[in-house]
Design a protein around this motif. Structure first.
Motif, PDB file in Angstrom:
ATOM      1  N   GLY A  58       0.789  -1.224   0.000  1.00 17.80           N
ATOM      2  CA  GLY A  58       0.000   0.000   0.000  1.00 17.80           C
ATOM      3  C   GLY A  58       0.818   1.270   0.000  1.00 17.80           C
TER       4      GLY A  58
ATOM      5  N   CYS B  26      -0.151 -11.111  -3.231  1.00 18.94           N
ATOM      6  CA  CYS B  26      -1.171 -10.134  -2.851  1.00 18.94           C
ATOM      7  C   CYS B  26      -2.379 -10.779  -2.170  1.00 18.94           C
ATOM      8  CB  CYS B  26      -1.637  -9.346  -4.073  1.00 18.94           C
ATOM      9  SG  CYS B  26      -0.322  -8.368  -4.830  1.00 18.94           S
ATOM     10  N   ALA B  45      -9.151  -5.006   0.210  1.00 23.06           N
ATOM     11  CA  ALA B  45      -8.646  -3.636   0.262  1.00 23.06           C
ATOM     12  C   ALA B  45      -7.717  -3.484   1.472  1.00 23.06           C
ATOM     13  CB  ALA B  45      -9.813  -2.650   0.368  1.00 23.06           C
ATOM     14  N   HIS B  46      -7.037  -2.352   1.533  1.00 17.01           N
ATOM     15  CA  HIS B  46      -6.052  -2.158   2.596  1.00 17.01           C
ATOM     16  C   HIS B  46      -6.677  -2.175   3.981  1.00 17.01           C
ATOM     17  CE1 HIS B  46      -7.167   2.032   3.652  1.00 17.01           C
ATOM     18  NE2 HIS B  46      -7.502   2.122   2.385  1.00 17.01           N
ATOM     19  N   TYR B 148      -6.429  -3.894  -7.957  1.00 19.64           N
ATOM     20  CA  TYR B 148      -5.849  -4.134  -6.645  1.00 19.64           C
ATOM     21  C   TYR B 148      -5.037  -2.950  -6.146  1.00 19.64           C
ATOM     22  CZ  TYR B 148      -3.274  -6.182  -2.801  1.00 19.64           C
ATOM     23  OH  TYR B 148      -2.744  -6.423  -1.561  1.00 19.64           O
ATOM     24  N   SER B 152      -5.728  -1.162  -2.598  1.00 18.97           N
ATOM     25  CA  SER B 152      -4.744  -1.482  -1.563  1.00 18.97           C
ATOM     26  C   SER B 152      -4.030  -0.240  -1.043  1.00 18.97           C
ATOM     27  CB  SER B 152      -3.714  -2.491  -2.089  1.00 18.97           C
ATOM     28  OG  SER B 152      -2.998  -1.963  -3.178  1.00 18.97           O
TER      29      SER B 152
END
Lengths: 87, 162
Positions: A58, B26, B45-46, B148, B152
């Motif tokens: 991220g 991932c 998601a993050h 992604y 992310s």
């Protein structure tokens, strides 16, 4: 047999088009590594690609910093990522 | 003219193989149905939000895949809640759809609610709309990678569309 070279970093870069091994000088900046990866994977040079650590996807690495400043060392896995564009 | 299903299957095999290692890194859960030519990917998601991306690849690569999000809790297809929300129009409320040349649902000729009446399938792989070289997103893994990346990263993902 190869000699341990303290001047280079042997890393893997994963992308949506496969995984490749790269050897970078320890002074290599993120921007330089990114450009080499983009070229090696056959992506267009004009688009905005970024490198992230596989352990922290991220957070894109800052282009002007050297890889070693992120504790990148032999065996580190990086990911080549892109954002594309909002159309 | 319809694309021979075996030709499409070969594209799926090759393109999914390319992204296999990245998918594992991932945490994507990738399923390919070679009979229906459908790729389904579960990704997160993050912040832990779960997403299911479905890519129906009939007549691929003459046509881009029909990409749909499926609600992970209700399995409802194509509802806003099933879609991520970002800071630009990539995840587009019209449709809703992924607004990119590689997304068949973004074409008004396919989906009346879609945003683009000005696009045609002929150049979906080589389009440069918005100054983007969409050839870089012309393989299934590229499309999944783009999705992604956008969910992310906290600077791009702001939650569900509804």
């Amino acid at each position: 047999m190869g000699h341990n070279n303290d001047k280079t970093l042997e890393v893997k870069i994963q992308s949506t088009r496969g995984t490749k091994d790269f050897s970078f000088a320890k002074t290599t900046k993120v921007s330089e590594a990114t450009a080499q990866a983009v070229s090696a994977f056959g992506f267009a040079q004009g688009d905005k690609f970024e490198l992230v650590l596989a352990t922290n996807p991220g957070e894109p690495l800052q282009p002007e910093r050297p890889l070693v400043s992120y504790h990148v060392e032999d065996g580190t896995v990086l990911i080549l990522t892109a954002i594309g564009g909002g159309v | 003219m319809a694309v021979d299903k075996e030709v499409t299957r070969q594209h799926l095999r090759e393109e999914i193989a390319l992204v296999e290692e990245l998918a594992k890194t991932c945490g994507w859960d990738v399923t390919v149905d070679y009979e229906t030519l459908t790729v389904t990917v579960k990704m997160g998601a993050h912040n832990g939000d779960r997403y299911i991306v479905e890519m129906v690849c009939d007549n691929y690569k003459e046509k881009p895949p029909y990409i749909e999000f499926i609600d992970p809790d209700t399995r409802a297809r194509g509802i806003p809640r099933a879609y991520p929300r970002g800071k630009d129009s990539f995840f587009h409320q019209a449709g809703p759809c992924i607004c990119a040349p590689f997304s068949r649902k973004a074409y008004k000729s396919v989906c009346p609610a879609a945003p683009h009446a000005d696009w045609s399938f002929g150049n979906w792989q080589t389009s440069t709309v918005n100054g983007v070289s969409w050839v870089d997103y012309s393989k299934l893994g590229d499309m999944l990678g783009l999705i992604y990346t956008r969910i992310s990263r906290a600077d791009h993902y702001v939650g569900r569309m509804a």
